[in-house]
Structure formats: structure tokens, C-alpha cells
Write an enzyme that holds these catalytic residues in place. Structure first.
Site, PDB file in Angstrom:
ATOM      1  N   LYS A 127       0.868  -1.189   0.000  1.00  0.00           N
ATOM      2  CA  LYS A 127       0.000   0.000   0.000  1.00  0.00           C
ATOM      3  C   LYS A 127       0.896   1.227   0.000  1.00  0.00           C
ATOM      4  O   LYS A 127       2.046   1.157   0.447  1.00  0.00           O
ATOM      5  CB  LYS A 127      -0.864   0.019   1.278  1.00  0.00           C
ATOM      6  CG  LYS A 127      -2.070   0.925   1.180  1.00  0.00           C
ATOM      7  CD  LYS A 127      -3.265   0.196   0.593  1.00  0.00           C
ATOM      8  CE  LYS A 127      -4.462   1.083   0.375  1.00  0.00           C
ATOM      9  NZ  LYS A 127      -5.657   0.282   0.039  1.00  0.00           N
ATOM     10  N   ASP A 167      -7.189   4.235  -4.366  1.00  0.00           N
ATOM     11  CA  ASP A 167      -7.824   4.094  -3.042  1.00  0.00           C
ATOM     12  C   ASP A 167      -8.435   5.477  -2.761  1.00  0.00           C
ATOM     13  O   ASP A 167      -8.691   6.229  -3.721  1.00  0.00           O
ATOM     14  CB  ASP A 167      -6.790   3.689  -1.980  1.00  0.00           C
ATOM     15  CG  ASP A 167      -7.428   3.222  -0.670  1.00  0.00           C
ATOM     16  OD1 ASP A 167      -7.881   2.074  -0.603  1.00  0.00           O
ATOM     17  OD2 ASP A 167      -7.495   4.021   0.298  1.00  0.00           O
TER      18      ASP A 167
HETATM   19  P1  NDP Z   1     -13.131   7.655  -2.642  1.00  0.00           P
HETATM   20  O1  NDP Z   1     -12.033   8.634  -2.511  1.00  0.00           O
HETATM   21  O2  NDP Z   1     -13.740   7.408  -3.949  1.00  0.00           O
HETATM   22  O3  NDP Z   1     -14.304   8.005  -1.621  1.00  0.00           O
HETATM   23  C1  NDP Z   1     -14.057   8.097  -0.257  1.00  0.00           C
HETATM   24  C2  NDP Z   1     -15.343   8.415   0.462  1.00  0.00           C
HETATM   25  O4  NDP Z   1     -15.144   8.237   1.862  1.00  0.00           O
HETATM   26  C3  NDP Z   1     -15.789   9.860   0.277  1.00  0.00           C
HETATM   27  O5  NDP Z   1     -17.164   9.926   0.395  1.00  0.00           O
HETATM   28  C4  NDP Z   1     -15.111  10.549   1.451  1.00  0.00           C
HETATM   29  O6  NDP Z   1     -15.705  11.756   1.848  1.00  0.00           O
HETATM   30  C5  NDP Z   1     -15.260   9.506   2.534  1.00  0.00           C
HETATM   31  N1  NDP Z   1     -14.172   9.663   3.504  1.00  0.00           N
HETATM   32  C6  NDP Z   1     -12.851   9.600   3.260  1.00  0.00           C
HETATM   33  N2  NDP Z   1     -12.146   9.834   4.371  1.00  0.00           N
HETATM   34  C7  NDP Z   1     -13.064  10.084   5.323  1.00  0.00           C
HETATM   35  C8  NDP Z   1     -12.974  10.387   6.698  1.00  0.00           C
HETATM   36  N3  NDP Z   1     -11.781  10.501   7.318  1.00  0.00           N
HETATM   37  N4  NDP Z   1     -14.138  10.541   7.389  1.00  0.00           N
HETATM   38  C9  NDP Z   1     -15.345  10.424   6.775  1.00  0.00           C
HETATM   39  N5  NDP Z   1     -15.487  10.136   5.469  1.00  0.00           N
HETATM   40  C10 NDP Z   1     -14.371   9.960   4.775  1.00  0.00           C
HETATM   41  O7  NDP Z   1     -12.531   6.294  -2.012  1.00  0.00           O
HETATM   42  P2  NDP Z   1     -13.048   4.783  -2.200  1.00  0.00           P
HETATM   43  O8  NDP Z   1     -14.517   4.741  -2.340  1.00  0.00           O
HETATM   44  O9  NDP Z   1     -12.201   4.166  -3.223  1.00  0.00           O
HETATM   45  O10 NDP Z   1     -12.615   4.154  -0.800  1.00  0.00           O
HETATM   46  C11 NDP Z   1     -13.507   4.034   0.306  1.00  0.00           C
HETATM   47  C12 NDP Z   1     -13.024   2.941   1.243  1.00  0.00           C
HETATM   48  O11 NDP Z   1     -12.971   1.705   0.517  1.00  0.00           O
HETATM   49  C13 NDP Z   1     -11.611   3.132   1.803  1.00  0.00           C
HETATM   50  O12 NDP Z   1     -11.564   2.585   3.099  1.00  0.00           O
HETATM   51  C14 NDP Z   1     -10.746   2.283   0.881  1.00  0.00           C
HETATM   52  O13 NDP Z   1      -9.543   1.871   1.487  1.00  0.00           O
HETATM   53  C15 NDP Z   1     -11.683   1.105   0.640  1.00  0.00           C
HETATM   54  N6  NDP Z   1     -11.426   0.282  -0.530  1.00  0.00           N
HETATM   55  C16 NDP Z   1     -11.365   0.834  -1.777  1.00  0.00           C
HETATM   56  C17 NDP Z   1     -11.149   0.030  -2.873  1.00  0.00           C
HETATM   57  C18 NDP Z   1     -11.158   0.555  -4.260  1.00  0.00           C
HETATM   58  O14 NDP Z   1     -11.038  -0.241  -5.204  1.00  0.00           O
HETATM   59  N7  NDP Z   1     -11.298   1.849  -4.482  1.00  0.00           N
HETATM   60  C19 NDP Z   1     -10.924  -1.417  -2.719  1.00  0.00           C
HETATM   61  C20 NDP Z   1     -11.095  -1.898  -1.386  1.00  0.00           C
HETATM   62  C21 NDP Z   1     -11.324  -1.063  -0.341  1.00  0.00           C
HETATM   63  P3  NDP Z   1     -15.022  13.169   1.509  1.00  0.00           P
HETATM   64  O15 NDP Z   1     -15.385  13.450   0.065  1.00  0.00           O
HETATM   65  O16 NDP Z   1     -15.607  14.135   2.465  1.00  0.00           O
HETATM   66  O17 NDP Z   1     -13.542  13.001   1.706  1.00  0.00           O
HETATM   67  O1  2IT Z   2      -7.886  -1.631  -0.520  1.00  0.00           O
HETATM   68  C1  2IT Z   2      -7.852  -2.149  -1.664  1.00  0.00           C
HETATM   69  O2  2IT Z   2      -7.990  -3.357  -1.819  1.00  0.00           O
HETATM   70  C2  2IT Z   2      -7.674  -1.269  -2.813  1.00  0.00           C
HETATM   71  N1  2IT Z   2      -7.604  -0.054  -2.639  1.00  0.00           N
HETATM   72  C3  2IT Z   2      -7.551  -1.838  -4.196  1.00  0.00           C
HETATM   73  C4  2IT Z   2      -6.136  -2.280  -4.454  1.00  0.00           C
HETATM   74  C5  2IT Z   2      -5.831  -2.723  -5.868  1.00  0.00           C
HETATM   75  O3  2IT Z   2      -4.643  -3.024  -6.092  1.00  0.00           O
HETATM   76  O4  2IT Z   2      -6.708  -2.778  -6.724  1.00  0.00           O
END
Ligand code: NDP
Ligand code: 2IT
Length: 446
Positions: A127, A167
Site C-alpha cells: 500500500k 484508493d
Molecule cells: P473515494 O475517494 O472514492 O471516496 C471516499 C469516500 O469516503 C468519500 O465519500 C469521502 O468523503 C469519505 N471519507 C474519506 N475519508 C473520510 C474520513 N476521514 N471521514 C469520513 N469520510 C471519509 O474512495 P473509495 O470509495 O475508493 O474508498 C472508500 C473505502 O474503501 C476506503 O476505506 C478504501 O480503502 C476502501 N477500498 C477501496 C477500494 C477501491 O477499489 N477503491 C478497494 C477496497 C477497499 P469526503 O469526500 O468528504 O472526503
Molecule cells: O484496498 C484495496 O484493496 C484497494 N484499494 C484496491 C487495491 C488494488 O490493487 O486494486
């Protein structure tokens, strides 16, 4: 066994990295599950797997200097944690968020090791990211930052070494800029990043994969109780990549998502989101500083400033924002209100006490490393398409996603079935661990 007790081992980790609280939390959860298995296994003890598995192969920290639109020079910290490569090259996302630090990225990289193992693919765990805040930055500033970040990162990654992805704060746009700079510096067009644009090597369904995969995992959990998604009320947090596509799949399968959130508050739409409303959210949130409160104005629904959505009655709760966004009080509120399925789209969104509550209540609780594994799994499928140079159709990738989520689920059941209920935390941790530990032993002391 070198340690007299589980606690002695955990204390040794805390003492070594005293300021990395999220990392301790992630380690503690895994160690609780695997302790009996690991401490009673002669080979694991002989090869000192426990001490080795909590230390990253390497931690890279670097300076990222960049210039804003007014010619001011800024410096951020860049990181890449290459945690474990026993079963494949390092794989995991990049996070751009002001609260990023070593402890947070180590927890994410550690979780990724077990998650990637559960997918059944050959992916190690890593990561990275930066404490850069993309909110309020112009496109040119984002591009400058991504270039500066890649100016250093490029020497540590490669399609056979380490393959980053997105992420929080890193989506298709940022991946595009970083890929462009990697190609420029190295003069090589390779699948070094995933989540690429589909015109230049990205896999179909990768943007959808984490959210869709989460809902496929929920379906599998519900099937164990002969239950389905039809007519179920669902609360979600977040409104980014994961939350958007989870909503989309929920609607398709007949459920009713009623909340979304961001770091400023949440909206409650009792009539349920629709595809049209999701399209609006996708467009709104393509600008990172946009607030979900706009949704409340547009659709005339309630907005709760500074609050999280766990007080709203639901059957299913899907935290999809960030770590530790659901505490014990909120967990109790959820189950008191009749919620009996919690599955994590985010990484480690439930606090340790909240997790214990869900397990004690014997609800269907799917931890992030299992429930959100669909994203990295389709990243793995993107890597294989880049190697063969043969793109797969949408249906083919979606079917692979379903198949992989079913495999993740069945591994959880294999290792977590307690007779009267399935402990998905134990299942995911033990199932993920055994494959990595056995592979480490096969490869000797490296
Ligand atoms: P995005 O950046 O697309 O969206 C993040 C969302 O979470 C936004 O709505 C944001 O709000 C909110 N957020 C972020 N930080 C905070 C915080 N400290 N407190 C409250 N709300 C918060 O990210 P993703 O949707 O990609 O990721 C969301 C979660 O999913 C994370 O935990 C990530 O690690 C996990 N994840 C993502 C994957 C992927 O493929 N993208 C895969 C597996 C897990 P705001 O706009 O206000 O910041
Ligand atoms: O938390 C996660 O699994 C991710 N942000 C996706 C990682 C990836 O390599 O697609």
C-alpha cells in the site's frame, strides 16, 4: 514458541511501533484469529512466521516537491509499503488524504496481504500514498502532484515487482497522470498500475468491482440463512467509488439503499436511491471538494451535518468510507434497530469493540479484507489481461468477480464455521494467513 502468550506477542508489536495505532489494531485482530493455529504449528514456530509476518519487506518514504498554480512550492511525504511478496508481486492501492501516515499505510498494507491471499490469485500485499489533500486542488495541481509522486515511485515499482492502484483520493484521473509519467520516465508501456482507462489497458468492471463485489459477498452471506436482498433496507456510508457502485448493484438486486455520507455529514433518502440519483452522485463527486449535502438540496431529503448514518433503521449496513467510522455505540444502535448484516466496503471501518459486538450478536458480519476483496481481485484480472494483451468482455469479468467473491466466501466458511454461526473474521484471517505462511516456509528464510 518464543512467546508465553498472545498478549506478550502483541505487546512486543506495540512496543516496537508505539505511535502506529491503526497498525496495532489490524495486527491484533489478525493475531486473535490465527494465534491457536500459528502457535501450535511446529513448522510455523520453527520458521518464526509470526515475528516475520508483522514486519514489511521494506518501507519506502520520500519527499514529493510540487508547485501550485500560484508558483508556491509545497512538499508532501510519499510512501510505499511493500509488505509481503510470498504469493506474488506487491499489490495494493495508493491513498491521497491529509491524514495519511506510516501507521495508517502499514495497517492497510498488512490487511492487503491477507485480502489478496483470499482472492486465490498470485498477489502479494502493499500500500502507499501521500498526505497530499486533493480537495480544492485544480486539475493542473493534481497533475503536477501525480508527476512529482511518480518521479520517485517509479524506481520502486514494476509489473513484476509492485503494481499500485487507486484508493481514497486516487481514481481514474490520478492513475492516468501517474501512468503517463511512469511511461515517460521509463519509456515502457506496461501494466504497472491497475484501474487504468479502458482505452489503454484498464479492465472493464474494475471501477465497479469493489462495490459490486461487496454486494456479491453480502448475497453469499445471506444465502447461508436462505435469505436474499429483495426488499431489504440498506444504509451505506461514503459516497465515493465503493459506495456508488455498491448502491448500483443493490438497486439492481431489489434492495433499497437509503443513506450516503462524506466527511461532512450524511443524507437520508427514505424512498431509496435510484439509478438516476446515483448518476447524479457520480457526477457530483467527480469533483473531490463537492459535498453530499448537495444531494439533500436537489432531492429534498434530510441532511445530517457532522453525523454518521448508523442511527438510521436498516436490515443491512455497508460502511464504505474509511477506517474506524463505526464505533461500539453505533454498532449497538444498528443491532438494536434490527440490522443483522454488516459488510465492510471500507478497510477496517468498525472499531475493535464494534467488531466484538457484531460477533457476540452472531449477526452476519463480513470484515473488509473479505467483503471488499473484489477490487483488488479485478486488478489481478487487469494484470492478466495486460500480460496476454487480450481484453475480456464485461460479462466475462463480472462472472470472474462473482466466482472470486464466492471463493473468498467459501474460504471464510471453511475456516470460520463455528457450528451455530460463521465467524467471518476468523475465517478470513486464518484462510488468508495459512496460504501466505505456507508459501513463506516453502521459500525459506528470506
Ligand atoms: P473515494 O475517494 O472514492 O471516496 C471516499 C469516500 O469516503 C468519500 O465519500 C469521502 O468523503 C469519505 N471519507 C474519506 N475519508 C473520510 C474520513 N476521514 N471521514 C469520513 N469520510 C471519509 O474512495 P473509495 O470509495 O475508493 O474508498 C472508500 C473505502 O474503501 C476506503 O476505506 C478504501 O480503502 C476502501 N477500498 C477501496 C477500494 C477501491 O477499489 N477503491 C478497494 C477496497 C477497499 P469526503 O469526500 O468528504 O472526503
Ligand atoms: O484496498 C484495496 O484493496 C484497494 N484499494 C484496491 C487495491 C488494488 O490493487 O486494486
Amino acid at each position: 514458541m518464543k512467546y508465553k502468550s498472545k498478549q506478550e506477542f502483541l505487546d512486543s508489536v506495540v512496543n516496537k511501533y508505539s505511535d502506529q495505532k491503526e497498525f496495532h489494531q489490524a495486527v491484533e485482530e489478525v493475531i486473535h484469529s490465527i494465534w491457536d493455529n500459528a502457535s501450535n504449528n511446529e513448522e510455523y514456530c520453527k520458521f518464526n512466521i509470526l515475528d516475520r509476518i508483522v514486519v514489511p519487506d521494506r518501507t519506502i518514504i520520500f519527499r514529493v516537491p510540487w508547485m501550485d498554480d500560484k508558483n508556491n512550492v509545497h512538499v508532501n511525504l510519499g510512501y510505499r509499503i511493500q509488505f509481503n511478496s510470498a504469493i506474488g508481486p506487491y499489490k495494493g492501492g495508493l491513498r491521497f488524504h491529509p491524514n495519511v501516515n506510516l501507521g495508517i499505510l502499514k495497517f492497510l498494507a498488512f490487511e492487503q496481504v491477507f485480502k489478496n491471499s483470499l482472492t486465490g490469485l498470485n498477489l502479494g500485499g502493499g500500500k502507499g500514498g501521500s498526505n497530499f489533500d486533493p480537495k480544492g486542488k485544480s486539475d493542473k495541481e493534481i497533475m503536477s502532484f501525480c508527476y512529482a509522486f511518480m518521479n520517485e515511485l517509479h524506481r520502486h515499482i514494476g509489473r513484476r515487482t509492485d503494481i499500485p492502484a487507486g484508493d481514497i483520493g486516487v481514481g481514474a484521473k490520478e492513475i492516468g497522470y501517474m501512468f503517463g509519467q511512469y511511461k515517460k520516465i521509463r519509456n515502457a508501456f506496461t501494466g504497472v498500475l491497475t484501474g487504468k482507462g479502458t482505452k489503454w489497458g484498464g479492465s472493464l468492471i474494475r471501477p465497479e468491482a469493489t462495490g459490486y463485489g461487496l454486494v456479491y459477498f453480502v448475497l453469499e452471506m445471506m444465502k447461508t440463512r436462505k435469505d436474499s436482498l429483495k426488499g431489504k433496507t440498506v444504509t451505506l456510508s461514503g459516497s465515493g467509488n465503493v459506495a456508488q457502485f455498491a448502491c448500483e448493484k443493490l438497486i439492481e438486486l431489489g434492495a433499497k439503499p437509503v443513506t450516503l455520507s462524506d466527511s461532512s455529514g450524511f443524507i437520508h433518502d427514505p424512498n431509496g436511491l435510484t439509478q438516476e440519483k446515483i448518476e447524479y452522485v457520480k457526477k457530483l463527486k467527480s469533483v473531490r471538494s463537492a459535498r453530499i449535502s448537495e444531494y439533500a438540496k436537489k432531492y429534498n431529503v434530510e441532511y445530517y451535518k457532522g453525523k454518521r448514518p448508523w442511527s438510521i433503521q436498516c436490515d443491512i449496513a455497508l460502511p464504505c468510507a474509511t477506517e474506524n467510522e463505526l464505533n461500539l455505540d453505533e454498532a449497538k444502535q444498528l443491532t438494536d434497530n434490527g440490522c443483522y448484516v454488516v459488510a465492510e466496503g471500507a478497510n477496517m471501518p468498525s472499531t475493535t469493540n464494534a467488531v466484538h459486538h457484531f460477533i457476540n450478536q452472531k449477526i452476519l458480519y463480513g470484515p473488509g479484507k473479505a467483503a471488499n476483496a473484489g477490487g483488488v481481485a479485478i486488478s489481478g484480472i487487469e494484470m492478466s489481461q495486460n500480460s496476454t494483451r487480450i481484453p475480456l468482455s464485461r460479462d466475462k469479468v463480472d462472472n470472474l468477480l462473482k466466482e472470486i467473491m464466492q471463493r473468498v466466501h467459501s474460504t471464510c466458511v471453511q475456516y470460520g464455521d463455528k457450528g451455530d454461526f460463521i465467524n467471518y473474521v476468523d475465517g478470513a484471517n486464518i484462510g488468508g494467513f495459512v496460504r501466505v505462511a505456507d508459501s513463506m516456509i516453502d521459500q525459506g528464510i528470506v
